[in-house]
Design an enzyme around this catalytic site. Structure first.
Site, PDB file in Angstrom:
ATOM      1  CB  SER A 211      -0.926  -0.029   1.225  1.00 46.98           C
ATOM      2  OG  SER A 211      -1.915   0.973   1.125  1.00 46.98           O
ATOM      3  CG  ASN A 212      -0.310   4.731  -1.131  1.00 45.50           C
ATOM      4  OD1 ASN A 212      -0.967   5.445  -0.389  1.00 45.50           O
ATOM      5  ND2 ASN A 212      -0.821   4.211  -2.249  1.00 45.50           N
ATOM      6  NE  ARG A 213       6.090   6.938   3.754  1.00 48.27           N
ATOM      7  CZ  ARG A 213       6.615   6.438   4.869  1.00 48.27           C
ATOM      8  NH1 ARG A 213       5.946   6.509   5.994  1.00 48.27           N
ATOM      9  NH2 ARG A 213       7.807   5.861   4.836  1.00 48.27           N
ATOM     10  CB  ALA A 278      -2.252   7.651  -2.854  1.00 51.46           C
TER      11      ALA A 278
END
Ligand code: CTP
Length: 408
Positions: A211-213, A278
């Site tokens: 995943s991402n932040r 995102a």
């Protein structure tokens, strides 16, 4: 997310009648004042048995009115009834509802209600069988037919210890209704807007994922700004923990494919798409339905590989070329270097009207923080280079530009 402009300098009349739920009206008055509204409170005598005028005065910073026989109060409040943007009665007891339904004007609150020319919203609060009683139901029906908005009540525990319908809505929900009502005259009234937000997650096994932040803050702010501008909002949200704006129709998704399906479904007749999410660009080439054991990890680590996920905006571009929807589309470009140039390329490649470029390496912009520094581009060049702003303010600017592009 502190709301900025919608409530700023709005004149809100808050009528308070006598119920234990008066304490929630104090919280609501405080929240509306903090959001910039000018809140004028009118209390019935019964309400003053539960909280004092001083309590409201302390949170609104404005005088509180209650005495019908004080000529100054009387004249001012009838005047305020005529000029207010919104009249809220919180809590509305069975007795006050009955008076409103019958046009009785025997205290300052009910006199003002007769003089008011603005939208009237009432939040019933009562105990036991009072709400279900045919008299109360008939009064509510009369008010509804007259265009009054009845907010709630909720089902839950009441002061007597009984449980059932009659419990007043919570201040956060009441504020949501206030915002939706004030937004009805906004520049996006009557439009359909889709907003995506948060990260997506690509599972490797039932416990691990890529995943991402992203925390979803900027997309949530855009959804709120679109709601405040009067749009009907569908929010496609990846896994996020921040609260969802009141009034948004929300579709919760996890993977990029699920987000793509939800976005493509929602844009069928949409006026605008704000693709703020995102999206995870890669996913594990292989997925296991069972937890991969540490002992197997070495083999997996080598064999797993990564594959590129679907580019949702490219699919949107194709859909748009075929159908004309969404009429306007805005993307984000999260960059760590050469932001402007990459942003410009993405705008063209993804067939967007606008791209909001931000450098996610700056400490006061990008993931997790409450501020952002954005340059908005269109195919004609820079539309607006924004200074460091709250994500709420950025969202309002973006909504403004999209509304203009829609001819609003
Ligand atoms: N986006 C998308 N589908 C993807 C990835 C991104 O629709 N699979 C959208 C994002 O929501 C955003 C825009 O495309 O509105 C740009 O996203 P960004 O992550 O900045 O760019 P990428 O297309 O992923 O390109 P790169 O990783 O090379 O920067």
């Amino acid at each position: 997310m502190t709301p900025i402009s919608l409530l700023q300098n709005k004149q809100i009349l808050l009528g308070v009648s006598g119920s234990i739920a008066c304490y929630k009206a104090v919280d609501l008055a405080s929240q509306m004042t903090q959001a910039g509204a000018l809140v004028d409170v009118i209390m019935t005598e019964a309400a003053q048995q539960f909280v004092t005028p001083l309590t409201f005065r302390s949170v609104t910073g404005r005088p509180v009115f209650s005495n019908m026989w004080d000529l100054d109060d009387h004249v001012r409040h009838v005047g305020l009834g005529e000029t207010a943007d919104l009249f809220l009665i919180v809590p509305a007891t069975a007795n006050t509802l009955a008076k409103l339904a019958h046009g009785t004007a025997d205290n300052l609150l009910t006199v003002t209600a007769l003089a008011a020319r603005c939208p009237l919203l009432v939040a019933p609060a009562m105990d036991g069988g009072m709400f279900a009683h045919p008299a109360t139901q008939a009064n509510l029906e009369t008010l509804r037919a007259r265009g009054v908005s009845i907010l709630g009540p909720a089902v839950g525990r009441m002061a007597s210890g009984l449980s059932g319908p009659g419990r007043m809505l919570e201040p956060a929900d009441l504020l949501g209704h206030v915002r939706l009502t004030l937004a009805q005259k906004g520049p996006l009234a009557g439009t359909k807007v889709v907003v995506s937000t948060g990260p997506t997650r690509e599972p490797m096994d039932p416990v691990r994922f890529i995943s991402n932040r992203s925390t979803g803050k900027q997309g949530l702010a855009v959804a709120q700004a679109a709601l405040d501008a009067g749009a009907q909002v569908t929010l496609v949200a990846g896994p996020i923990s921040a609260p969802i704006p009141f009034g948004a129709h929300t579709i919760h998704v996890e993977t990029t494919q699920q987000m793509a399906d939800a976005v493509l479904g929602a844009i069928q007749d949409a006026d605008a798409l704000f693709m703020v999410a995102a999206v995870a660009d890669f996913r594990p080439g292989k997925q296991s339905s069972q937890k991969i054991k540490k002992t197997e990890m070495e083999d997996w680590g080598l064999a797993i590989g990564l594959e590129v996920t679907l580019d949702i905006l490219s699919a949107v571009k194709e859909h748009r070329e075929r159908t004309g929807f969404p009429r306007v589309s805005l993307g984000f470009a999260a960059e760590t270097h050469d932001a402007f140039e990459y942003g410009r390329q993405k705008l063209l490649r993804k067939g967007l009207n606008f791209i909001a470029v931000n450098d996610v390496l700056q400490p006061d912009a990008g993931f997790g923080v409450d501020t952002n520094r954005v340059v908005l581009l269109s195919s004609a060049g820079v539309v607006e280079e924004m200074p460091l702003l709250s994500k709420t303010a950025v969202a309002e600017r973006l909504v403004h530009h999209v509304a203009r592009a829609l001819g609003r």
